[in-house]
Design a protein around this motif. Structure first.
Motif, short mmCIF file in Angstrom:
data_model
loop_
_atom_site.label_atom_id
_atom_site.label_comp_id
_atom_site.label_asym_id
_atom_site.label_seq_id
_atom_site.Cartn_x
_atom_site.Cartn_y
_atom_site.Cartn_z
N ALA A 12 -8.17 9.34 5.67
CA ALA A 12 -8.24 10.60 6.42
C ALA A 12 -9.10 10.45 7.67
O ALA A 12 -8.78 11.01 8.74
CB ALA A 12 -8.78 11.72 5.54
N SER A 13 -10.18 9.68 7.56
CA SER A 13 -11.02 9.44 8.73
C SER A 13 -10.27 8.64 9.79
O SER A 13 -10.34 8.95 10.98
CB SER A 13 -12.29 8.69 8.30
N MET A 14 -9.55 7.61 9.36
CA MET A 14 -8.76 6.82 10.30
C MET A 14 -7.66 7.67 10.92
O MET A 14 -7.36 7.58 12.12
CB MET A 14 -8.17 5.60 9.60
N ASP A 15 -7.03 8.53 10.10
CA ASP A 15 -5.97 9.40 10.58
C ASP A 15 -6.50 10.35 11.66
O ASP A 15 -5.84 10.59 12.68
CB ASP A 15 -5.40 10.19 9.41
N ALA A 16 -7.69 10.89 11.43
CA ALA A 16 -8.29 11.78 12.42
C ALA A 16 -8.64 11.03 13.70
O ALA A 16 -8.44 11.53 14.81
CB ALA A 16 -9.55 12.44 11.84
N ALA A 17 -9.14 9.80 13.56
CA ALA A 17 -9.52 9.02 14.73
C ALA A 17 -8.31 8.70 15.60
O ALA A 17 -8.39 8.73 16.84
CB ALA A 17 -10.20 7.72 14.30
N CYS A 18 -7.18 8.40 14.97
CA CYS A 18 -6.00 7.98 15.73
C CYS A 18 -5.01 9.13 15.96
O CYS A 18 -3.91 8.91 16.46
CB CYS A 18 -5.30 6.81 15.03
N HIS A 19 -5.40 10.33 15.53
CA HIS A 19 -4.58 11.54 15.78
C HIS A 19 -3.19 11.42 15.16
O HIS A 19 -2.18 11.81 15.76
CB HIS A 19 -4.47 11.82 17.28
N GLY A 20 -3.15 10.87 13.93
CA GLY A 20 -1.91 10.85 13.18
C GLY A 20 -0.96 9.73 13.49
O GLY A 20 0.18 9.72 12.98
N ILE A 21 -1.35 8.76 14.31
CA ILE A 21 -0.49 7.60 14.56
C ILE A 21 -0.21 6.89 13.24
O ILE A 21 -1.11 6.71 12.43
CB ILE A 21 -1.18 6.64 15.57
N PRO A 22 1.03 6.49 12.96
CA PRO A 22 1.35 5.87 11.66
C PRO A 22 0.51 4.63 11.39
O PRO A 22 0.37 3.75 12.25
CB PRO A 22 2.83 5.51 11.79
N MET A 23 -0.05 4.58 10.18
CA MET A 23 -0.86 3.44 9.75
C MET A 23 -0.25 2.84 8.50
O MET A 23 0.24 3.56 7.62
CB MET A 23 -2.30 3.88 9.43
N TRP A 24 -0.30 1.53 8.41
CA TRP A 24 0.22 0.83 7.23
C TRP A 24 -0.79 -0.24 6.85
O TRP A 24 -1.26 -1.00 7.71
CB TRP A 24 1.57 0.19 7.53
N GLY A 25 -1.17 -0.30 5.56
CA GLY A 25 -2.14 -1.31 5.16
C GLY A 25 -2.55 -1.17 3.72
O GLY A 25 -1.80 -0.67 2.89
N SER A 26 -3.82 -1.56 3.44
CA SER A 26 -4.20 -1.72 2.03
C SER A 26 -5.71 -1.73 1.87
O SER A 26 -6.45 -2.08 2.80
CB SER A 26 -3.64 -3.04 1.51
N ILE A 27 -6.14 -1.39 0.68
CA ILE A 27 -7.48 -1.74 0.21
C ILE A 27 -7.45 -3.19 -0.23
O ILE A 27 -6.52 -3.63 -0.92
CB ILE A 27 -7.93 -0.83 -0.94
N THR A 28 -8.47 -3.95 0.17
CA THR A 28 -8.54 -5.36 -0.22
C THR A 28 -8.77 -5.48 -1.72
O THR A 28 -9.32 -4.60 -2.37
CB THR A 28 -9.67 -6.07 0.53
N ASN A 29 -8.35 -6.61 -2.28
CA ASN A 29 -8.51 -6.84 -3.71
C ASN A 29 -8.70 -8.33 -3.95
O ASN A 29 -8.81 -9.11 -3.01
CB ASN A 29 -7.33 -6.27 -4.50
N ASN A 30 -8.72 -8.72 -5.22
CA ASN A 30 -9.03 -10.10 -5.56
C ASN A 30 -8.46 -10.38 -6.95
O ASN A 30 -7.93 -9.47 -7.59
CB ASN A 30 -10.56 -10.32 -5.53
N ILE A 31 -8.58 -11.57 -7.43
CA ILE A 31 -7.97 -11.92 -8.70
C ILE A 31 -8.74 -11.42 -9.91
O ILE A 31 -8.22 -11.45 -11.02
CB ILE A 31 -7.77 -13.45 -8.84
#
Length: 384
Positions: free
Chosen positions: A145-164
């Motif tokens: 939501a913070s990223m969405d507000a910063a970019c004014h709703g520009i589509p974002m695609w990605g992930s939370i990092t993880n590990n084995i």
């Protein structure tokens, strides 16, 4: 137009050999005016120095993350590094990363990063790739939501990092050779692109027919459903939640009255019986209980792959299925990896896949415009 190339290596200890292997799989002389890279890898490639050296060797921005497992048209494995190169004459790639974030500074850090990258390009991006950490004190949707507000709703695609090992304190986010366990990385894609986003979640047969209404909540904390304490409501529909099984039940949330729900997990049970979930729980929103099993995972994978293969004019395919899917497929944990490799490699087009600790993928709202959403348990893809 964007062209995509992929390469992978299992060489962790010999840095020069790893770089040579990667470079031998991509004709770098064929790259166009602008390029950007994505890395998914086992964490040992970060600690051994391979990631930093590879990023230093290549003359374009690279972001990425550690992941449970990776795949591309060449193969799949838990213990390899995958590099994807996207290249274009028309699209510009620009990237950066925050300092380490926590519950106190994530909003400022995210906005500062967006503004910093935005100052280096001539216009707003068409879309953004992003990788971010898991913060125990902050729900994933709050950072989105913070990223969405910063970019004014520009589509974002990605992930939370993880590990084995599911220890979110030993993960790493990657940007241009630097790495942080608590960093947010962003890559802008500026230019004439129309990304297609695919969300294949819990199949309909695994979602309860009877919907209920959220009647009390606070952000991502769920207190009451149908005017009942959430644990009592769940018990009434035959579901007993405790601290041992809390992460195995999806809550299907129908935001804005949408036909297709967002799958979100339960993370924490509080002493008062409320539950911390993976996303915002607005009062008045309809929800249904879902279930996740091997058959449902396979069905949703096949559905997502069919949608990908039906898109004939795409040059790049990027996939982020939830890491819980890998675990829930035991004892045949590589079933989804095999299915992805079999279906997409046969198409003759490159693809890249990494397991996700929480998926960031837009979905259309009632007006047809994209809404950036945070997901759990879901097969997500981005096609360019």
């Amino acid at each position: 137009m964007i062209t995509m190339y992929t390469a992978r290596t299992s060489e962790i200890d010999e840095i020069n050999e790893a770089i040579s292997e990667i470079k031998s799989q991509i004709d770098f002389s064929s790259l166009k005016k602008n390029s950007g890279g994505l890395i998914f890898c086992h964490i040992d490639f970060v600690s051994s120095g391979v990631v930093a050296a590879l990023c230093k060797e290549l003359p374009f921005h690279i972001i990425g993350m550690t992941s449970m497992a990776t795949a591309d048209e060449h193969g799949y494995s838990l213990f390899e590094l995958n590099l994807t190169v996207l290249t274009s004459d028309e699209v510009v790639f620009e990237a950066g990363m925050t300092n380490g974030i926590d519950e106190n500074n994530y909003n400022d850090e995210v906005h500062q990063l967006y503004n910093k990258i935005r100052s280096r390009v001539t216009s707003d991006p068409s879309m953004i790739f992003t990788f971010m950490p898991y913060i125990r004190e902050v729900s994933g949707y709050e950072v989105v939501a913070s990223m969405d507000a910063a970019c004014h709703g520009i589509p974002m695609w990605g992930s939370i990092t993880n590990n084995i090992d599911f220890n979110y304190e030993t993960v790493q986010t990657i940007c241009n050779g630097n790495n942080l366990s608590s960093g947010v990385a962003m890559m802008f894609l500026n230019g004439p692109i129309e990304p297609k986003f695919i969300v294949s979640s819990i199949p309909e047969c695994n979602i309860a027919n009877k919907r209920a209404i959220i009647t009390k909540s606070n952000g991502a904390v769920l207190h009451e459903i149908n005017d009942l304490p959430v644990l009592k409501y769940l018990a009434n529909v035959g579901l007993t939640i405790n601290k041992e099984n809390i992460t195995t039940t999806p809550m299907m949330v129908y935001y804005d009255g949408a036909d297709i729900p967002v799958a979100l997990g339960f993370y924490t049970m509080f002493e008062d019986g409320s539950l911390l979930t993976g996303g915002k729980m607005p009062i008045g929103t309809s929800v249904a209980v879902g279930s996740i099993d091997a058959q449902g995972i396979t069905e949703s994978s096949e559905n997502g792959l069919k949608q990908i293969l039906d898109c004939k004019n795409r040059q790049a395919t990027l996939l982020l299925p939830c890491v819980t899917r890998y675990i829930m497929l035991a004892p045949d944990q590589e079933k989804e990896l095999r299915l992805i490799k079999e279906k997409l490699a046969a198409s003759g087009k490159p693809f890249m896949m990494g397991y996700s600790g929480g998926e960031i993928c837009p979905m259309p709202g009632p007006d047809g415009k994209f809404r950036n959403r945070f997901h759990n348990y879901t097969f997500c893809a981005c096609l360019l």
